[in-house]
Scaffold this motif. Structure first.
Motif, PDB file in Angstrom:
ATOM      1  N   VAL A  39       0.816  -1.222   0.000  1.00  0.00           N
ATOM      2  CA  VAL A  39       0.000   0.000   0.000  1.00  0.00           C
ATOM      3  C   VAL A  39       0.845   1.266   0.000  1.00  0.00           C
ATOM      4  O   VAL A  39       0.504   2.253  -0.662  1.00  0.00           O
ATOM      5  CB  VAL A  39      -0.985  -0.010   1.192  1.00  0.00           C
ATOM      6  CG1 VAL A  39      -1.689   1.336   1.317  1.00  0.00           C
ATOM      7  CG2 VAL A  39      -2.021  -1.119   1.012  1.00  0.00           C
ATOM      8  N   ASP A  40       1.972   1.260   0.718  1.00  0.00           N
ATOM      9  CA  ASP A  40       2.809   2.460   0.771  1.00  0.00           C
ATOM     10  C   ASP A  40       3.299   2.866  -0.607  1.00  0.00           C
ATOM     11  O   ASP A  40       3.553   4.057  -0.857  1.00  0.00           O
ATOM     12  CB  ASP A  40       4.003   2.244   1.700  1.00  0.00           C
ATOM     13  CG  ASP A  40       3.618   2.266   3.173  1.00  0.00           C
ATOM     14  OD1 ASP A  40       2.469   2.660   3.476  1.00  0.00           O
ATOM     15  OD2 ASP A  40       4.449   1.884   4.002  1.00  0.00           O
TER      16      ASP A  40
ATOM     17  N   TRP B  96      -0.403   3.685  -3.071  1.00  0.00           N
ATOM     18  CA  TRP B  96      -1.219   4.884  -2.865  1.00  0.00           C
ATOM     19  C   TRP B  96      -0.661   6.111  -3.583  1.00  0.00           C
ATOM     20  O   TRP B  96      -1.398   6.786  -4.315  1.00  0.00           O
ATOM     21  CB  TRP B  96      -1.409   5.130  -1.380  1.00  0.00           C
ATOM     22  CG  TRP B  96      -2.493   6.134  -1.099  1.00  0.00           C
ATOM     23  CD1 TRP B  96      -2.353   7.379  -0.566  1.00  0.00           C
ATOM     24  CD2 TRP B  96      -3.891   5.985  -1.379  1.00  0.00           C
ATOM     25  NE1 TRP B  96      -3.562   8.011  -0.478  1.00  0.00           N
ATOM     26  CE2 TRP B  96      -4.532   7.182  -0.967  1.00  0.00           C
ATOM     27  CE3 TRP B  96      -4.661   4.951  -1.923  1.00  0.00           C
ATOM     28  CZ2 TRP B  96      -5.903   7.372  -1.100  1.00  0.00           C
ATOM     29  CZ3 TRP B  96      -6.036   5.143  -2.042  1.00  0.00           C
ATOM     30  CH2 TRP B  96      -6.637   6.345  -1.631  1.00  0.00           C
TER      31      TRP B  96
ATOM     32  N   LEU C 162      -1.224   5.697  -7.273  1.00  0.00           N
ATOM     33  CA  LEU C 162      -2.615   5.934  -7.663  1.00  0.00           C
ATOM     34  C   LEU C 162      -2.916   7.424  -7.716  1.00  0.00           C
ATOM     35  O   LEU C 162      -3.578   7.906  -8.645  1.00  0.00           O
ATOM     36  CB  LEU C 162      -3.555   5.235  -6.681  1.00  0.00           C
ATOM     37  CG  LEU C 162      -5.053   5.492  -6.897  1.00  0.00           C
ATOM     38  CD1 LEU C 162      -5.498   5.063  -8.288  1.00  0.00           C
ATOM     39  CD2 LEU C 162      -5.871   4.783  -5.824  1.00  0.00           C
ATOM     40  N   ARG C 163      -2.432   8.175  -6.754  1.00  0.00           N
ATOM     41  CA  ARG C 163      -2.670   9.623  -6.752  1.00  0.00           C
ATOM     42  C   ARG C 163      -2.073  10.284  -7.996  1.00  0.00           C
ATOM     43  O   ARG C 163      -2.655  11.220  -8.560  1.00  0.00           O
ATOM     44  CB  ARG C 163      -2.108  10.244  -5.478  1.00  0.00           C
ATOM     45  CG  ARG C 163      -2.894   9.859  -4.227  1.00  0.00           C
ATOM     46  CD  ARG C 163      -2.233  10.388  -2.964  1.00  0.00           C
ATOM     47  NE  ARG C 163      -2.205  11.833  -2.933  1.00  0.00           N
ATOM     48  CZ  ARG C 163      -3.175  12.594  -2.442  1.00  0.00           C
ATOM     49  NH1 ARG C 163      -4.268  12.014  -1.938  1.00  0.00           N
ATOM     50  NH2 ARG C 163      -3.084  13.896  -2.422  1.00  0.00           N
TER      51      ARG C 163
ATOM     52  N   ARG D  64     -14.221   3.863  -7.849  1.00  0.00           N
ATOM     53  CA  ARG D  64     -14.366   4.495  -6.531  1.00  0.00           C
ATOM     54  C   ARG D  64     -15.803   4.307  -6.048  1.00  0.00           C
ATOM     55  O   ARG D  64     -16.750   4.789  -6.662  1.00  0.00           O
ATOM     56  CB  ARG D  64     -14.051   5.990  -6.611  1.00  0.00           C
ATOM     57  CG  ARG D  64     -14.123   6.697  -5.246  1.00  0.00           C
ATOM     58  CD  ARG D  64     -13.869   8.194  -5.400  1.00  0.00           C
ATOM     59  NE  ARG D  64     -14.983   8.839  -6.088  1.00  0.00           N
ATOM     60  CZ  ARG D  64     -14.924  10.077  -6.592  1.00  0.00           C
ATOM     61  NH1 ARG D  64     -13.811  10.770  -6.520  1.00  0.00           N
ATOM     62  NH2 ARG D  64     -15.974  10.598  -7.204  1.00  0.00           N
TER      63      ARG D  64
ATOM     64  N   LEU E 154      -9.075  -1.632  -1.591  1.00  0.00           N
ATOM     65  CA  LEU E 154      -8.468  -0.652  -0.695  1.00  0.00           C
ATOM     66  C   LEU E 154      -9.566   0.157  -0.020  1.00  0.00           C
ATOM     67  O   LEU E 154     -10.539   0.557  -0.667  1.00  0.00           O
ATOM     68  CB  LEU E 154      -7.546   0.301  -1.475  1.00  0.00           C
ATOM     69  CG  LEU E 154      -6.380  -0.326  -2.237  1.00  0.00           C
ATOM     70  CD1 LEU E 154      -5.675   0.737  -3.074  1.00  0.00           C
ATOM     71  CD2 LEU E 154      -5.398  -0.995  -1.285  1.00  0.00           C
TER      72      LEU E 154
ATOM     73  N   HIS F   9      -9.752  -4.205   3.395  1.00  0.00           N
ATOM     74  CA  HIS F   9      -8.604  -3.452   2.899  1.00  0.00           C
ATOM     75  C   HIS F   9      -7.397  -4.376   2.748  1.00  0.00           C
ATOM     76  O   HIS F   9      -7.000  -5.060   3.696  1.00  0.00           O
ATOM     77  CB  HIS F   9      -8.299  -2.324   3.899  1.00  0.00           C
ATOM     78  CG  HIS F   9      -7.076  -1.539   3.592  1.00  0.00           C
ATOM     79  ND1 HIS F   9      -6.977  -0.735   2.479  1.00  0.00           N
ATOM     80  CD2 HIS F   9      -5.893  -1.411   4.265  1.00  0.00           C
ATOM     81  CE1 HIS F   9      -5.790  -0.136   2.490  1.00  0.00           C
ATOM     82  NE2 HIS F   9      -5.113  -0.545   3.550  1.00  0.00           N
TER      83      HIS F   9
ATOM     84  N   LEU G 138      -7.155   5.447   5.361  1.00  0.00           N
ATOM     85  CA  LEU G 138      -6.526   5.806   4.091  1.00  0.00           C
ATOM     86  C   LEU G 138      -7.481   6.487   3.127  1.00  0.00           C
ATOM     87  O   LEU G 138      -7.128   7.473   2.483  1.00  0.00           O
ATOM     88  CB  LEU G 138      -5.953   4.542   3.433  1.00  0.00           C
ATOM     89  CG  LEU G 138      -5.193   4.754   2.114  1.00  0.00           C
ATOM     90  CD1 LEU G 138      -3.919   5.548   2.356  1.00  0.00           C
ATOM     91  CD2 LEU G 138      -4.872   3.410   1.466  1.00  0.00           C
ATOM     92  N   THR G 139      -8.712   5.981   3.040  1.00  0.00           N
ATOM     93  CA  THR G 139      -9.633   6.410   1.981  1.00  0.00           C
ATOM     94  C   THR G 139     -10.850   7.174   2.472  1.00  0.00           C
ATOM     95  O   THR G 139     -11.698   7.554   1.668  1.00  0.00           O
ATOM     96  CB  THR G 139     -10.118   5.185   1.195  1.00  0.00           C
ATOM     97  OG1 THR G 139     -10.879   4.348   2.075  1.00  0.00           O
ATOM     98  CG2 THR G 139      -8.959   4.410   0.602  1.00  0.00           C
TER      99      THR G 139
END
Length: 223
Positions: A40-41, A44, A47-48, A131, A158, A182, A209-210
């Motif tokens: 995930v680190d 994320w 993805l951004r 999303r 996620l 998640h 996170l989300t």
């Protein structure tokens, strides 16, 4: 469906109640519990960066209805919908530019998860990003716009939990309700490649996170 289990924990934090377990959905379909947590680190921020180039948008079905779940894509091909039907395109219809490249962390996770599920050598060329917000859902459907059904599907969850609907070869077949947390990664292919599947309405919840959202990455070999 056979599920390994451990004591339940905080579903919204870093702890995963079934991390390391495998939930078998079919002969060639599994959920790898918590498999993405270690990634995930890297996932994320990647993805951004994708969203900065190709933001979420609501597409329309071929019949003209607005889809409730916004989406975007990255990779050589992106899944789109509109009056021309469901299809893959090399360019973002909103910007006219090529879709953002598939980030290396996405490729690494997809290949590792596919191999763990028995599909060595998987190299996706498309990633659909959905999303979900409270109340949104995804109706039962098949992934059949790809050219090669011999390649698996890798689906990464996620954020807030969801219930995955895992059906049969016909839309009318009764669907199993499979909780996803998640970090879970579902992989299916082979004899299970064209099973119907969907997502039940997302409950109101939050995740560090989300926020109130669930993000799903679906990686495929489309071309």
């Amino acid at each position: 469906m056979q599920t390994s289990s451990t004591a339940a924990g905080d579903l919204f934090g870093a702890h995963h109640p079934l991390a390391g377990a495998v939930t078998r959905l079919g002969e060639q379909a599994v959920v790898l519990r918590g498999f993405a947590l270690a990634h995930v680190d890297a996932l994320w921020p990647a993805l951004r960066a994708v969203l900065a180039q190709a933001p979420f948008r609501h597409m329309a079905t071929p019949g003209g209805q607005r889809m409730s779940v916004p989406l975007t894509n990255c990779g050589r091909l992106g899944w789109t919908s509109g009056p021309g039907g469901y299809r893959y395109t090399a360019r973002d219809p909103d910007s006219g530019q090529p879709w953002p490249a598939l980030p290396e962390p996405f490729l690494h996770l997809a290949g590792s998860a596919a191999a763990a599920a028995g599909f060595a050598g998987f190299a996706p060329d498309a990633c659909l990003v959905n999303r979900y917000r409270p109340g949104t859902r995804l109706a039962l459907h098949q992934d059949r716009n790809e050219r090669d059904f011999g390649q698996p599907i890798v689906s990464v969850s996620l954020g807030v939990p969801a219930v995955f609907l895992w059906g049969g070869p016909r839309r009318a077949d009764r669907a199993l309700r499979v909780p996803l947390w998640h970090g879970d990664v579902a992989v299916w292919g082979g004899v299970d490649r064209l099973r119907f599947h969907g997502v039940a309405p997302i409950p109101a919840a939050t995740h560090p996170l989300t926020g109130a959202e669930r993000i799903n990455l679906t990686l495929r070999r489309a071309g």
